[in-house]
Scaffold this motif. Structure first.
Motif, PDB file in Angstrom:
ATOM      1  N   ILE A  51     -26.470   8.631  33.882  1.00 29.69           N
ATOM      2  CA  ILE A  51     -27.369   7.954  32.945  1.00 29.69           C
ATOM      3  C   ILE A  51     -26.626   7.455  31.714  1.00 29.69           C
ATOM      4  O   ILE A  51     -25.884   8.208  31.068  1.00 29.69           O
ATOM      5  N   ASP A  52     -26.867   6.191  31.354  1.00 31.07           N
ATOM      6  CA  ASP A  52     -26.358   5.657  30.094  1.00 31.07           C
ATOM      7  C   ASP A  52     -27.215   6.208  28.956  1.00 31.07           C
ATOM      8  O   ASP A  52     -28.442   6.228  29.044  1.00 31.07           O
ATOM      9  N   VAL A  53     -26.572   6.665  27.886  1.00 34.96           N
ATOM     10  CA  VAL A  53     -27.320   7.222  26.751  1.00 34.96           C
ATOM     11  C   VAL A  53     -28.248   6.186  26.146  1.00 34.96           C
ATOM     12  O   VAL A  53     -29.403   6.462  25.837  1.00 34.96           O
ATOM     13  N   ALA A  64     -30.782   9.478  26.933  1.00 29.75           N
ATOM     14  CA  ALA A  64     -30.653  10.908  26.650  1.00 29.75           C
ATOM     15  C   ALA A  64     -32.023  11.578  26.663  1.00 29.75           C
ATOM     16  O   ALA A  64     -32.174  12.705  27.152  1.00 29.75           O
ATOM     17  N   ARG A  65     -33.025  10.891  26.103  1.00 28.62           N
ATOM     18  CA  ARG A  65     -34.372  11.468  26.112  1.00 28.62           C
ATOM     19  C   ARG A  65     -34.925  11.540  27.536  1.00 28.62           C
ATOM     20  O   ARG A  65     -35.601  12.504  27.903  1.00 28.62           O
ATOM     21  N   ALA A  66     -34.626  10.536  28.345  1.00 26.44           N
ATOM     22  CA  ALA A  66     -35.043  10.566  29.753  1.00 26.44           C
ATOM     23  C   ALA A  66     -34.357  11.712  30.483  1.00 26.44           C
ATOM     24  O   ALA A  66     -34.961  12.372  31.338  1.00 26.44           O
ATOM     25  N   ALA A  67     -33.095  11.979  30.133  1.00 27.29           N
ATOM     26  CA  ALA A  67     -32.363  13.090  30.754  1.00 27.29           C
ATOM     27  C   ALA A  67     -33.050  14.419  30.475  1.00 27.29           C
ATOM     28  O   ALA A  67     -33.144  15.287  31.348  1.00 27.29           O
ATOM     29  N   ARG A  68     -33.524  14.595  29.258  1.00 23.51           N
ATOM     30  CA  ARG A  68     -34.246  15.829  28.920  1.00 23.51           C
ATOM     31  C   ARG A  68     -35.511  15.962  29.747  1.00 23.51           C
ATOM     32  O   ARG A  68     -35.858  17.051  30.221  1.00 23.51           O
ATOM     33  N   ARG A  69     -36.226  14.865  29.940  1.00 23.45           N
ATOM     34  CA  ARG A  69     -37.449  14.904  30.750  1.00 23.45           C
ATOM     35  C   ARG A  69     -37.122  15.210  32.211  1.00 23.45           C
ATOM     36  O   ARG A  69     -37.850  15.946  32.883  1.00 23.45           O
ATOM     37  N   VAL A  80     -25.386  13.579  34.384  1.00 17.41           N
ATOM     38  CA  VAL A  80     -24.164  13.142  33.718  1.00 17.41           C
ATOM     39  C   VAL A  80     -24.524  11.975  32.808  1.00 17.41           C
ATOM     40  O   VAL A  80     -24.955  10.923  33.279  1.00 17.41           O
ATOM     41  N   LEU A  81     -24.367  12.177  31.506  1.00 18.16           N
ATOM     42  CA  LEU A  81     -24.584  11.110  30.535  1.00 18.16           C
ATOM     43  C   LEU A  81     -23.291  10.330  30.349  1.00 18.16           C
ATOM     44  O   LEU A  81     -22.217  10.910  30.249  1.00 18.16           O
ATOM     45  N   LEU A  82     -23.420   9.009  30.294  1.00 18.78           N
ATOM     46  CA  LEU A  82     -22.290   8.143  30.001  1.00 18.78           C
ATOM     47  C   LEU A  82     -22.562   7.434  28.683  1.00 18.78           C
ATOM     48  O   LEU A  82     -23.695   7.024  28.419  1.00 18.78           O
TER      49      LEU A  82
END
Length: 226
Positions: A51-53, A64-69, A80-82
């Motif tokens: 995922i792109d931040v 990043a917020r989508a990653a938390r969800r 993995v955040l890029l």
């Protein structure tokens, strides 16, 4: 692995998809914005999400917020955040739960290391970019415990954050295993991390500086990527 990609740049997204496919992985979904990413993960149930931040609709920290969800809804999915800049506000919570990586986009150019980082995260480990760790440590105030680390200890901590074992660190820095063990012990002592059966000290060592960076607030906008 089954992988979903969240990236708003079509060129980077398709290039990443091709790289992953050539490495034998299945690209189970692609999305150009945060809502599309959430839908793709829910539909594909992948092993990993890259995922792109910064993504639409706001182009701030939507990725990043989508990653938390995703972590809340699908805890078994590796993330993995890029990014082209440092963002710690959401990373601190994500790294404490494992299956998490945070890499600068330039790392994709080192294909073998990048693919190795994806494998580590999917297997339940972590992969924090050593350059990110080094830059965060360099911003510490004089009274911060991390300011007590030597340059070599900072290098060892950076590789610890990347998810490397002591053997892997020794190979990267051309040190003996015993020397790395000595550096790790010194890092733990300076950070006040006593041995415990309940806590993973290597992860805690990385969290010490991530929490400090998060308290400092967002990064200087003059250093962030457009």
């Amino acid at each position: 692995m089954r992988i979903v990609i969240g990236e708003d740049s079509a060129l980077f997204r398709e290039g990443l998809a091709r790289l992953l496919a050539d490495a034998g992985h299945e690209v189970a979904g692609k999305a150009a914005d945060a809502p599309g990413l959430l839908a793709a993960v829910a539909a594909a149930r992948p092993d990993l999400a890259v995922i792109d931040v910064r993504m639409p609709p706001d182009r701030t920290d939507d990725g990043a917020r989508a990653a938390r969800r995703i972590r809340e809804s699908h805890p078994d999915v590796g993330i993995v955040l890029l990014s082209q800049h440092i963002e710690t506000r959401h990373s601190v919570e994500l790294v404490t739960r494992g299956r998490f990586g945070y890499l600068l986009k330039d790392r994709v150019l080192d294909v073998d290391d990048f693919l190795d980082a994806l494998r580590r995260v999917a297997a339940g480990g972590s992969a924090l970019d050593p350059e990110v760790v080094t830059r965060l440590i360099g911003r510490r105030p004089p009274d911060d415990p991390l300011a007590r680390l030597t340059e070599r200890e900072r290098q060892v901590l950076a590789l610890m954050a990347e998810g490397r074992t002591n053997i892997g660190i020794a190979r990267r820095l051309w040190l003996t295993g015993r020397t790395v063990e000595t550096h790790v012990g010194s890092i733990m002592a300076k950070l006040g991390l006593a041995a415990s059966d309940e806590d993973h000290r290597r992860v805690l060592a990385v969290l010490v500086h991530l929490r400090g960076a998060a308290r400092q607030g967002p990064e200087d906008p003059t250093t962030a990527a457009p």
